[in-house]
Structures are given as C-alpha cells and as structure tokens.
Design a protein around this motif. Structure first.
Motif, short mmCIF file in Angstrom:
data_model
loop_
_atom_site.label_atom_id
_atom_site.label_comp_id
_atom_site.label_asym_id
_atom_site.label_seq_id
_atom_site.Cartn_x
_atom_site.Cartn_y
_atom_site.Cartn_z
N LEU A 173 4.42 14.29 -1.60
CA LEU A 173 4.27 13.12 -0.75
C LEU A 173 5.17 11.98 -1.20
N GLY A 174 5.14 11.68 -2.50
CA GLY A 174 5.89 10.56 -3.02
C GLY A 174 7.39 10.77 -2.85
N PHE A 175 7.82 12.00 -3.17
CA PHE A 175 9.25 12.33 -3.08
C PHE A 175 9.75 12.19 -1.64
N LEU A 198 0.85 -1.20 0.00
CA LEU A 198 0.00 0.00 0.00
C LEU A 198 0.89 1.25 0.00
N GLY A 199 1.89 1.25 0.90
CA GLY A 199 2.79 2.40 0.99
C GLY A 199 3.51 2.63 -0.32
N ARG A 200 4.03 1.54 -0.91
CA ARG A 200 4.76 1.70 -2.16
C ARG A 200 3.87 2.18 -3.28
N PHE A 201 2.61 1.69 -3.27
CA PHE A 201 1.68 2.11 -4.32
C PHE A 201 1.43 3.62 -4.21
N ILE A 202 1.23 4.10 -2.97
CA ILE A 202 0.99 5.53 -2.78
C ILE A 202 2.18 6.33 -3.29
N LEU A 203 3.40 5.88 -2.94
CA LEU A 203 4.59 6.62 -3.34
C LEU A 203 4.73 6.67 -4.85
N SER A 233 13.30 17.67 3.48
CA SER A 233 12.23 18.66 3.53
C SER A 233 12.67 19.98 2.93
N ILE A 234 13.91 20.40 3.25
CA ILE A 234 14.40 21.67 2.72
C ILE A 234 14.55 21.58 1.20
N LEU A 254 12.53 9.38 2.71
CA LEU A 254 12.50 9.08 4.14
C LEU A 254 12.44 7.57 4.37
N GLY A 255 11.64 6.89 3.55
CA GLY A 255 11.54 5.44 3.69
C GLY A 255 12.89 4.77 3.48
#
Lengths: 270, 272
Positions: A157-159, A117-122, A206-207, A164-165
């Motif tokens: 979000l994906g980036f 699910l997480g990978r699909f969202i990314l 984030s920066i 981070l992941g």
C-alpha cells in the motif's frame, strides 16, 4: 591553486584536485576508516567461527548435491500458492492504494487533515517490513496464506500509494482546468483529466510491485504465513539439505520467470 | 466515433465515447474473463476460516492492549541491537562495494569476454533472486547465530544490487578513453584502472550510500532469523510476548529508517 603562491606559469604544476577538494576527500576517507575500525573492534564476533566459515559453507553446499526431487509435487503446489499470494495481494493493494494516493497528493486532497492522514498511512505502511507485518498478522489470523496476503498488501500500500501520489502531483494542470471550466463534476474531472495522465505510472508501478511481491512471498512462510517458505523451513529444520536445494532452485526459476513476465508486460502495456 | 453508423449520423447527434484501453475487443474481453476466472479460483482455494478469524480478533485486541503503551525501560538492549545493526550494515556495505567492482567488470558486455560475461551475470542473478532472509537462514545454519551471518547475507545482497547497477554503468561509458589508452599500448588491467574506473567511481559512491541505507533496513529483517542486530532483539521480544517492548523497537526502527532515508537522499543529491 591561487595565483599568489604560483607567480609564474612555468612554476605552476597540474593537480587533479584543489587543496579544498583534497581535504574533503581526506576527511571522508578518515570517517569511513573510523567507522570500519569501530565496527570491527566492537562487533560481537567470534573470530574462529569466521575463519571456519568458508569450510562450513562449502560443507553445506556439498550436502545439497544432488538435489532431491522426490517432493516435487508439493514444491510445485507451494510455488503456485506463492504466486497466488503475490498476485492477490498486489491486486488488493492496487485497488486500496488508489484512494490513498488521491488523498496523499497535494493537488487532489480535499483538505489538510486528509493530506496528513494519507501521508501517515503511507509512511507507516512503508517503514514496516513485510516480515514484521507478517509476524503481526500470523499472530492475529493464525499461520496460513491469509496472513501472508494481508502482510504483503499492507506493505505494498505504502509503496504504490507513494509513487502514484507523486505521479498525481506531477500532472499537467491544464486538462483539469479545462474540464473544470466546462462545469464537469469532480468525479468526471478525476476520470477524464487525472486518470489518463497517471495510467502509465499506474501500470508501471503495479507491475514493479508485483515483481517485488513475488520475491517477498517466497520468505513469508518462514514466519508461518504460507507459500514456499513453509516447506523450505520444514526442510531446513529436518536437515533435508537435498530437498532444500530443489526448493532453492525452484525459487530461482520462479523469480526469474516473474521478472521476465514483468519485463514483457511493461513493454506490452506502456 | 469511428464506426460507420455513427459517421453517418448528423454531426449534432454524434457522441464522443472514451476509446477503450485495449483496442482489440477479443483480447480485451479475453483478458477480463481470464482475470475474473483466475481471481475466483485463487480466492476460492484460500483457506478462509471465519471461526479462526473471529478468534484472531480477540487475540489482536490482546496483542494491541499488551503493546500500549510502548515500553522503553530496556533501552540499553535496544541501543545495543541498533549499534550491532549499524556495524553489520557498514561492514556488509564495504565488503559488498569492494566485491561488486570485479563482478561488475565481469558482467559488463563491452569489456568482458563472452564466457566471463555469462559467469558474471549468473552471479548477479543468483545474488538477486534470493530474498536476504533465505540467504540469512542458510548462513545462520552454516556459520552460527550472530552478526557474521548477517554480514555475509547483506554482502551478497549488496553485490546483487550494486554489481548490477555498476555493470549497466560500465556498459554506458565513454569509449574514447579506452581507445586512447589501448592505442598507447597499455595493458588490459591498466586500461580498466585508468579508463573505466574513473568513469564509474561517482556512480559507485552514490550506490554505496544508497546501499548503506538499504542494508540498515535489511539488517532489521535478517535478524528475525537469527543473523544479529535489532531484528534479533525484536524477535526475542515477540517470542517472549513482550509486545510493549516489541512496539517500542518497531517505533525506533521506523524512526531510524526515516532518518537514514532522509540523510542518504540528501547526501546523494549533494554529490550527484
């Protein structure tokens, strides 16, 4: 290069590449040339327009000088709006990306379903460009800043989640094991063993994303999603090239200041 | 852990506390308050219109129900659009790579004179500051709709990235070879050709493959403002409310981008 073909040392000649390397280079060159020939041959180009292009571009630039600063207030306000879009969207995306990074990292995800699910969202967030997201959200929410913020948020979000992941996957396991051995709860393990290890990446990413978002929010207005792009589009449509020049200069200044601020923050925080 | 009151307490009563992220309390609270004020202000000036959003929801439902199932009937248009995107990407990458070499030489501090260095940097900064879509609009106005505008845009976009990275690589070269050639009395141009160029070529090839992938992605976007390629096809589908065809195009774009990213990553790993 083999010894059989060159029996004596005296007869051997130095060559930069082995025959095999030479063949590889030749084939690569051939592929590149073939690609170019195919592209030039079949592309739908009106050649007279191409020969005319330098004159046309020069003409466009000559219409832009001197820049017209009479609408400077509106332009500056639009710059603030652009900055707000980028900043709010980055903040929201950073917050939302934390749980997604958590479930998309192999070593922290609760189970296989959440991992996928997480990978699909990314993947789906990353592969659709901000402008395409913006087209969709302008159709839904109507033209304006809100559509722009949500579009940038979706793309970021994906980036953020992906980087981070990856940082979570690369952490040192030992602090986690040490905390688990003391019987710490899952939340405490995350807070005291995982978070401190990914904090530097968190801020760096984030920066970086804020800097990218600032650039992207300058074009959102072209599809109606707020920011400086709205008045840029308006000025282009009314052929007010001298106002366009002012807006372009304003964008350069904004982007350069943003990059400088991002570089300063990076040095300060990390 | 470090205040005097805690230090005086017996060791059994001492309690570990997480050190704060920013040591200076004034700066810490100042930042928190500043961010909070900014957030409240920025959100308060957002034009939230709940009516419009609730209307938007029904509109979203209409768009999505119109988009499913994706419609691949006009696959010929889709393939044509993609081939054009690929052509734009290839030509723009090659032009960009070729032009970025002299600009990178200009923008490298160790081999260019100061005024030339500043000029080179200025070119790179201008090329990098503008989002390709803005550049595309200007080129579409100047040279008309179609792939030429796309090629020019992405060439400029490639120069911004490739010349910057290449200039950084030139600044890191092994200086010994340059000195050796200079000692033998070689001309300046030949020094660049035989001492600098061989050292930066591997980097340039890696950058080229990366940029091809990047240009293919970008060509899907610059098409939205009329610069040719699959983006134009997408924009036309969207403009005609053919949401099912638009979804099909978007899905194919995603697929192609994933494949191209994987291929480009693989090639770069093999030659790197």
């Amino acid at each position: 290069m083999t010894m059989r073909t060159t029996p004596t040392v005296a007869e051997r000649t130095w060559a930069r590449y082995t025959p095999q390397q030479r063949w590889k280079r030749f084939v690569t060159l051939l592929v590149v040339v073939a690609a170019v020939v195919w592209a030039v041959e079949s592309i739908d180009i009106i050649w007279p327009w191409v020969w005319d292009a330098p004159a046309q571009v020069g003409d466009l630039f000559s219409r832009m000088v001197p820049p017209d600063v009479s609408r400077l207030d509106a332009i500056l306000w639009a710059l603030v709006e652009t900055l707000n879009i980028a900043t709010i969207a980055t903040f929201a995306a950073v917050l939302l990306s934390l749980p997604i990074a958590y479930i998309a990292a192999q070593n922290t995800t609760p189970n296989r379903f959440t991992l996928w699910l997480g990978r699909f969202i990314l993947v789906s967030s990353r592969s659709v460009n901000t402008l395409i997201w913006a087209l969709l959200f302008v159709a839904i929410f109507g033209p304006g800043v809100l559509a722009g913020i949500i579009a940038i948020m979706f793309r970021s979000l994906g980036f953020l989640g992906k980087l981070l992941g990856e940082a979570i996957e690369e952490i040192d396991r030992r602090p986690v094991e040490a905390l688990e051995a003391t019987g710490a709860s899952r939340a405490k393990v995350v807070l005291y063993a995982i978070v401190p290890q990914v904090v530097p990446t968190f801020f760096a990413v984030s920066i970086l994303r804020w800097d990218i978002n600032l650039r992207e929010s300058t074009v959102l207005g072209l599809v109606g999603a707020g920011g400086i792009g709205v008045i840029l589009q308006g000025a282009i449509d009314t052929l007010a090239w001298r106002t366009v020049a002012t807006i372009l200069l304003a964008i350069i200044v904004l982007v350069i200041l943003g990059e400088a601020l991002a570089a300063w923050l990076r040095k300060k925080v990390i | 852990m470090s205040t005097s009151a805690e230090r005086g307490a017996p060791s059994s009563r001492r309690h570990w506390r997480k050190p704060p992220f920013i040591a200076n309390p004034l700066l810490r609270w100042g930042l928190v308050i500043g961010v909070a004020i900014y957030a409240v202000w920025a959100i308060s000036i957002l034009p939230f219109d709940l009516d419009r959003i609730s209307q938007g929801m029904t509109r979203a439902a209409r768009i999505f129900s119109g988009a499913f199932p994706p419609n691949f009937d006009r696959y010929e248009l889709l393939i044509d659009g993609f081939l054009e995107s690929l052509q734009i990407a290839i030509l723009a990458t090659l032009l960009g790579l070729a032009l970025s070499v002299p600009i990178a030489f200009m923008a490298a501090r160790n081999i260019a004179a100061k005024p030339i260095y500043l000029l080179g940097r200025a070119i790179i900064i201008v090329a990098r500051s503008f989002h390709p879509v803005i550049v595309a609009i200007l080129f579409v106005k100047a040279v008309g709709f179609g792939p030429v505008a796309g090629i020019l845009t992405l060439t400029l976009y490639s120069i911004g990235f490739v010349a910057k990275m290449l200039a950084e690589r030139i600044e890191e070269i092994d200086w010994g070879q340059v000195e050796a050639l200079r000692a033998s009395g070689t001309r300046y141009i030949s020094v660049l050709q035989f001492a600098v160029l061989p050292q930066i070529m591997p980097r340039q090839i890696g950058l080229g493959i990366y940029q091809l992938d990047s240009n293919l992605r970008a060509s899907a976007v610059v098409g939205i403002v009329g610069a040719g390629g699959i983006g134009s096809t997408l924009m036309n589908a969207f403009g005609r409310y053919d949401y099912d065809f638009a979804l099909a195009i978007t899905m194919v774009i995603i697929g192609v981008i994933l494949v191209s990213e994987a291929v480009s990553g693989r090639i770069r790993r093999n030659i790197g």
